[in-house]
Design an enzyme around this catalytic site. Structure first.
Site, PDB file in Angstrom:
ATOM      1  N   ARG A 114       0.647 -10.966   6.960  1.00  0.00           N
ATOM      2  CA  ARG A 114       0.705  -9.727   6.169  1.00  0.00           C
ATOM      3  C   ARG A 114       2.019  -9.016   6.500  1.00  0.00           C
ATOM      4  O   ARG A 114       2.199  -8.490   7.586  1.00  0.00           O
ATOM      5  CB  ARG A 114      -0.496  -8.826   6.500  1.00  0.00           C
ATOM      6  CG  ARG A 114      -1.842  -9.495   6.262  1.00  0.00           C
ATOM      7  CD  ARG A 114      -3.003  -8.534   6.461  1.00  0.00           C
ATOM      8  NE  ARG A 114      -3.063  -7.947   7.783  1.00  0.00           N
ATOM      9  CZ  ARG A 114      -3.662  -8.494   8.837  1.00  0.00           C
ATOM     10  NH1 ARG A 114      -4.271  -9.662   8.733  1.00  0.00           N
ATOM     11  NH2 ARG A 114      -3.675  -7.880  10.006  1.00  0.00           N
ATOM     12  N   CYS A 166      14.764  24.814   2.666  1.00  0.00           N
ATOM     13  CA  CYS A 166      13.856  25.515   1.754  1.00  0.00           C
ATOM     14  C   CYS A 166      12.950  24.500   1.048  1.00  0.00           C
ATOM     15  O   CYS A 166      13.079  23.296   1.261  1.00  0.00           O
ATOM     16  CB  CYS A 166      14.648  26.293   0.706  1.00  0.00           C
ATOM     17  SG  CYS A 166      15.966  27.316   1.393  1.00  0.00           S
ATOM     18  N   TYR A 174      16.644  31.289   4.687  1.00  0.00           N
ATOM     19  CA  TYR A 174      15.525  32.132   5.140  1.00  0.00           C
ATOM     20  C   TYR A 174      15.609  32.411   6.637  1.00  0.00           C
ATOM     21  O   TYR A 174      15.928  31.508   7.419  1.00  0.00           O
ATOM     22  CB  TYR A 174      14.196  31.427   4.862  1.00  0.00           C
ATOM     23  CG  TYR A 174      13.829  31.364   3.408  1.00  0.00           C
ATOM     24  CD1 TYR A 174      13.626  32.529   2.669  1.00  0.00           C
ATOM     25  CD2 TYR A 174      13.678  30.136   2.770  1.00  0.00           C
ATOM     26  CE1 TYR A 174      13.279  32.457   1.316  1.00  0.00           C
ATOM     27  CE2 TYR A 174      13.325  30.064   1.422  1.00  0.00           C
ATOM     28  CZ  TYR A 174      13.129  31.234   0.712  1.00  0.00           C
ATOM     29  OH  TYR A 174      12.788  31.163  -0.610  1.00  0.00           O
ATOM     30  N   ARG A 212     -11.364  -0.269  14.248  1.00  0.00           N
ATOM     31  CA  ARG A 212     -11.209   0.499  13.001  1.00  0.00           C
ATOM     32  C   ARG A 212     -12.223  -0.033  11.992  1.00  0.00           C
ATOM     33  O   ARG A 212     -13.162   0.659  11.646  1.00  0.00           O
ATOM     34  CB  ARG A 212      -9.759   0.370  12.504  1.00  0.00           C
ATOM     35  CG  ARG A 212      -9.419   1.289  11.380  1.00  0.00           C
ATOM     36  CD  ARG A 212      -7.922   1.413  11.145  1.00  0.00           C
ATOM     37  NE  ARG A 212      -7.284   0.152  10.721  1.00  0.00           N
ATOM     38  CZ  ARG A 212      -5.975   0.045  10.446  1.00  0.00           C
ATOM     39  NH1 ARG A 212      -5.184   1.105  10.535  1.00  0.00           N
ATOM     40  NH2 ARG A 212      -5.461  -1.109  10.062  1.00  0.00           N
ATOM     41  N   HIS A 238      -6.718  -7.430  12.866  1.00  0.00           N
ATOM     42  CA  HIS A 238      -5.499  -6.614  12.933  1.00  0.00           C
ATOM     43  C   HIS A 238      -5.235  -6.240  14.383  1.00  0.00           C
ATOM     44  O   HIS A 238      -6.144  -5.874  15.113  1.00  0.00           O
ATOM     45  CB  HIS A 238      -5.701  -5.346  12.080  1.00  0.00           C
ATOM     46  CG  HIS A 238      -4.443  -4.568  11.847  1.00  0.00           C
ATOM     47  ND1 HIS A 238      -3.298  -5.131  11.335  1.00  0.00           N
ATOM     48  CD2 HIS A 238      -4.149  -3.255  12.031  1.00  0.00           C
ATOM     49  CE1 HIS A 238      -2.355  -4.205  11.223  1.00  0.00           C
ATOM     50  NE2 HIS A 238      -2.844  -3.058  11.642  1.00  0.00           N
ATOM     51  N   ASP A 291      12.913  23.560  -2.079  1.00  0.00           N
ATOM     52  CA  ASP A 291      13.575  22.735  -3.093  1.00  0.00           C
ATOM     53  C   ASP A 291      15.059  22.508  -2.829  1.00  0.00           C
ATOM     54  O   ASP A 291      15.708  21.793  -3.588  1.00  0.00           O
ATOM     55  CB  ASP A 291      13.457  23.407  -4.468  1.00  0.00           C
ATOM     56  CG  ASP A 291      12.075  23.969  -4.701  1.00  0.00           C
ATOM     57  OD1 ASP A 291      11.127  23.175  -4.700  1.00  0.00           O
ATOM     58  OD2 ASP A 291      11.938  25.208  -4.830  1.00  0.00           O
ATOM     59  N   LYS A 350       0.841  -1.209   0.000  1.00  0.00           N
ATOM     60  CA  LYS A 350       0.000   0.000   0.000  1.00  0.00           C
ATOM     61  C   LYS A 350       0.871   1.252   0.000  1.00  0.00           C
ATOM     62  O   LYS A 350       2.069   1.187   0.331  1.00  0.00           O
ATOM     63  CB  LYS A 350      -0.907  -0.009   1.236  1.00  0.00           C
ATOM     64  CG  LYS A 350      -0.162   0.009   2.563  1.00  0.00           C
ATOM     65  CD  LYS A 350      -1.117  -0.224   3.732  1.00  0.00           C
ATOM     66  CE  LYS A 350      -0.387  -0.236   5.053  1.00  0.00           C
ATOM     67  NZ  LYS A 350      -1.251  -0.724   6.142  1.00  0.00           N
TER      68      LYS A 350
HETATM   69  C1  LIG Z   1      -0.581  -1.799   6.772  1.00  0.00           C
HETATM   70  C2  LIG Z   1      -1.193  -3.021   7.295  1.00  0.00           C
HETATM   71  C3  LIG Z   1      -0.402  -4.154   7.555  1.00  0.00           C
HETATM   72  C4  LIG Z   1       1.103  -4.151   7.484  1.00  0.00           C
HETATM   73  O1  LIG Z   1       1.618  -3.849   8.751  1.00  0.00           O
HETATM   74  P1  LIG Z   1       3.193  -3.778   9.041  1.00  0.00           P
HETATM   75  O2  LIG Z   1       3.286  -3.369  10.447  1.00  0.00           O
HETATM   76  O3  LIG Z   1       3.734  -2.743   8.107  1.00  0.00           O
HETATM   77  O4  LIG Z   1       3.730  -5.124   8.745  1.00  0.00           O
HETATM   78  C5  LIG Z   1      -1.059  -5.312   7.930  1.00  0.00           C
HETATM   79  N1  LIG Z   1      -2.405  -5.339   8.074  1.00  0.00           N
HETATM   80  C6  LIG Z   1      -3.176  -4.271   7.847  1.00  0.00           C
HETATM   81  C7  LIG Z   1      -4.652  -4.384   8.022  1.00  0.00           C
HETATM   82  C8  LIG Z   1      -2.607  -3.071   7.463  1.00  0.00           C
HETATM   83  O5  LIG Z   1      -3.379  -2.003   7.269  1.00  0.00           O
END
Ligand SMILES: *Cc1c(COP(=O)(O)O)cnc(C)c1O
Length: 389
Positions: free
Chosen positions: A220, A312, A266, A137, A167, A314, A41
């Site tokens: 994941r 700055c 600056y 979430r 998660h 750039d 992602k």
């Molecule tokens: C981004 C995400 C992950 C990856 O997590 P890491 O800590 O980067 O390994 C896994 N599961 C979900 C639902 C996520 O949004």
């Protein structure tokens, strides 16, 4: 015609060999029968989604995960055929688009499944059911909701449940109590589902690295695929050497000596205490090298040199210990000789986590992909090409 891949010498180097090594080690750790889902992602946490995705798949990942449907469709349009799971919420009216591109969605509530079924018509869309065990979430939370889901599935053959997941909120923290609570809750909630037919996953990088078993059948893998640790807390529990894949380089574009008492940038916040060599580097906050990094250092000739005055939009200026020719390499993240500036160091200076740093390096910075130290490809969205060098 000049056909350089980029005309400003500021670039991010993405080491695809490091990505592959991290994936190979993780596969070994979780077991070859457990699927590794490569999380790409946000343009692969700023590294480059297509190239990282391909490298991960070549190294043994079974599938990819992204956050939004646009990211998935973009990968499909650029030739990725492996399964892609969208982890975030896709409005149910877009299930047809997902079906068209064979993208797997996340079913995160009873209402979502009902609406998705209504918009699907005669199409078929794969999805993973998201179960909320404490992150609050996305996801269904109760046994009753699981029963409603099963009922909806039996009435809507177009909704094809391919997986179930949750998660963790605290997988990267030393204290395991809440993590274990979520783990138990997950096992209870998914019990009525036909688990043998599903991809079942709960672990992100932190959980995947720390667990010795209990991965279900997929992990994941995000931050640590990029060679970064999920947190300092779990450093001692990481079972193999992570290899960072991201480096950021530029060059000195202009070098001059200023006199004692002269100021730089600056606000004239920096004043030379003696006659001083100053170098200008073509990178600034519009590239993601944020103003908050004023006062930090960069590497030149294998030595740390301090940023002089404000960053700055750039450009930025650095204090040099001697004169260097224009074109001399400047490293903002990565190594020169014995010195290294890590992503964790920059995150610390920004008061944030390492995840945020490569995501912040903007699309104005071309990504150069290396494998076995040779340049495979350069991606520069400004010139909309991907010239092979
Ligand atoms: C981004 C995400 C992950 C990856 O997590 P890491 O800590 O980067 O390994 C896994 N599961 C979900 C639902 C996520 O949004």
């Amino acid at each position: 015609m000049n056909t350089a891949s980029f005309y400003r010498e500021t670039w991010a180097e993405i080491n695809l060999s490091a990505i592959k090594e991290n994936v190979t080690h993780m596969k070994k750790h979780i077991g070859q029968n457990v699927h590794l889902m490569a999380v790409v992602k946000a343009n692969a946490y700023g590294h480059g989604d297509l190239e990282v995705g391909k490298a991960a798949l070549e190294a043994g990942a079974s599938c990819l995960a992204v956050a939004i449907l646009d990211e998935a469709i973009s990968l499909r349009k650029r030739g990725i055929t492996a399964p892609i799971l969208v982890l975030g919420a896709v409005p149910p009216e877009y299930v047809q688009a997902a079906a068209e591109y064979d993208v797997t969605l996340t079913g995160y509530s009873v209402e979502w499944l009902q609406e998705a079924a209504r918009h699907l018509g005669s199409a078929t869309v794969p999805f993973h059911l998201k179960v909320d065990t404490g992150m609050n979430r996305l996801g269904v939370k109760t046994e009753e909701e699981i029963q409603s889901v099963l009922k909806i599935l039996s009435q809507n053959p177009g909704l094809v449940c391919k997986g179930v997941f949750t998660h963790f909120a605290t997988a990267d923290e030393k204290n395991r109590d809440y993590f274990l609570f979520q783990f138990d809750r997950f096992k209870t909630l998914i019990a009525p589902l036909p688990l043998k037919e599903l991809m079942v996953h709960c672990a992100n990088s932190a959980a995947g690295l720390r667990l010795k078993k209990g991965f279900f059948n997929a992990v994941r893998f995000g931050i640590s695929m990029y060679g970064l640790r999920p947190s300092a807390d779990i450093q001692s529990e990481i079972p193999f050497q992570l290899k960072p894949a991201f480096a950021l380089h530029s060059v000195l574009s202009h070098v001059k000596k200023i006199r004692k008492g002269e100021s730089v940038s600056y606000g004239a916040t920096y004043t030379a205490e003696k006659d001083q060599w100053i170098g200008t580097v073509p990178i600034g906050y519009a590239d993601g090298w944020l103003r908050k990094l004023s006062g930090t250092s960069v590497l030149i000739g294998g030595k740390r040199m301090n940023i002089a005055g404000r960053i700055c939009m750039d450009q930025l200026m650095v204090e040099l210990d001697q004169s260097y020719p224009p074109g001399t390499k400047v490293t903002l993240i990565g190594s020169q000789k014995e010195e290294t500036i890590t992503m964790d160091e920059i995150a610390g200076r920004l008061g944030t986590i390492n995840y945020e740093v490569p995501c912040t390096i903007s699309s104005r910075v071309p990504r150069m992909f290396l494998e076995n130290e040779s340049i495979m490809e350069v991606r520069n969205p400004l010139l909309q090409d991907n010239t092979s060098k």
